[in-house]
Design a protein around this motif. Structure first.
Motif, short mmCIF file in Angstrom:
data_model
loop_
_atom_site.label_atom_id
_atom_site.label_comp_id
_atom_site.label_asym_id
_atom_site.label_seq_id
_atom_site.Cartn_x
_atom_site.Cartn_y
_atom_site.Cartn_z
N PHE A 1 0.80 -1.14 -0.01
CA PHE A 1 0.12 0.06 0.11
C PHE A 1 0.91 1.20 -0.03
O PHE A 1 2.01 1.27 0.42
CB PHE A 1 -0.90 0.09 1.30
CG PHE A 1 -0.22 0.06 2.55
CD1 PHE A 1 0.07 1.20 3.15
CD2 PHE A 1 -0.14 -1.14 2.99
CE1 PHE A 1 0.50 1.26 4.75
CE2 PHE A 1 0.59 -1.20 4.47
CZ PHE A 1 0.88 -0.03 4.97
N THR A 2 0.44 2.21 -0.41
CA THR A 2 0.85 3.54 -0.50
C THR A 2 0.47 4.46 0.70
O THR A 2 -0.70 4.60 1.00
CB THR A 2 1.02 4.14 -1.99
OG1 THR A 2 -0.39 4.59 -2.07
CG2 THR A 2 1.43 3.27 -2.89
N LEU A 3 1.48 5.13 1.08
CA LEU A 3 1.25 6.34 1.94
C LEU A 3 2.22 7.65 1.62
O LEU A 3 3.33 7.33 1.52
CB LEU A 3 1.67 5.90 3.50
CG LEU A 3 0.94 4.94 4.20
CD1 LEU A 3 1.55 4.82 5.43
CD2 LEU A 3 -0.54 5.57 4.51
N GLY A 4 1.63 8.62 1.01
CA GLY A 4 2.56 9.51 0.38
C GLY A 4 3.53 8.98 -0.79
O GLY A 4 2.82 8.44 -1.65
N GLN A 5 4.35 9.44 -0.76
CA GLN A 5 5.42 9.01 -2.00
C GLN A 5 5.98 7.50 -1.76
O GLN A 5 6.60 7.09 -2.58
CB GLN A 5 6.52 9.73 -2.25
CG GLN A 5 6.13 11.27 -2.60
CD GLN A 5 5.27 11.50 -3.94
OE1 GLN A 5 5.55 10.65 -4.89
NE2 GLN A 5 3.97 11.97 -3.65
N GLU A 6 5.85 6.89 -0.61
CA GLU A 6 6.36 5.61 -0.24
C GLU A 6 5.39 4.52 -0.34
O GLU A 6 4.29 4.54 -0.25
CB GLU A 6 7.06 5.68 1.04
CG GLU A 6 7.95 6.74 1.35
CD GLU A 6 9.09 6.72 0.24
OE1 GLU A 6 9.61 5.79 -0.01
OE2 GLU A 6 9.80 7.62 -0.06
#
Length: 164
Positions: A22-27
């Motif tokens: 999953f993504t959070l922001g750019q990571e």
């Protein structure tokens, strides 16, 4: 598993681990797929007075009251936005159901132990206690979160540690 080289004979016999990416922001992050109960779109939550900012509130999921944690707020990743890609990952941790808001979910990634590197020490900047390590697949790097440890930490206060 004919593609394994002879080097891996010393490892855990080709054991693989599956992570929900999953993504959070750019990571890009990952949690053990075994902890994931279901995926849901983001719905309105009932806010709880005096709850920490990262606890958005609770939802009633088929008769179970589920706390919803916004991981972007928890990890200080800027102001969260909620759109059609926002996903609530419903987790089952120590028989407690918890929802985790993430920007988006991409896929399930299978990693071998050789593909998981220990998280580097970041001094005090990042708390690496909650990380399993960094998983690498081709050009992708996933930050693997120890979701049990994170959700049962004192600051979260959501899941009681089992006394030994």
């Amino acid at each position: 598993m004919a593609t394994l080289s002879t080097q891996s004979a010393n490892s855990s016999h080709g054991e693989t681990l599956e992570y929900l990416a999953f993504t959070l922001g750019q990571e890009e992050y990952g949690v053990s797929i075994q902890k994931v109960q279901e995926l849901r779109g983001y719905d309105a939550v009932t806010q709880i007075a005096n709850a920490p900012e990262f606890i958005k509130g609770v939802v009633n999921l088929r008769g179970i009251i589920v706390p919803i944690i916004d991981m972007r707020i928890k990890f200080n990743l800027g102001t969260p936005t909620y759109d059609q890609f926002t996903v609530v990952v419903i987790l089952n941790i120590n028989n407690r159901v918890v929802g985790m808001v993430v920007d988006s979910v991409s896929d399930v990634i299978t990693l071998t132990p050789e593909q998981i590197k220990p998280a580097p020490e970041m001094g005090g900047a990042v708390d690496t206690n909650y990380l399993v390590g960094l998983g690498t697949v081709d050009e992708r790097m996933l930050i693997l979160v120890d979701i049990d440890r994170l959700m049962s930490s004192n600051e979260m206060g959501l899941i009681q540690q089992h006394a030994a």
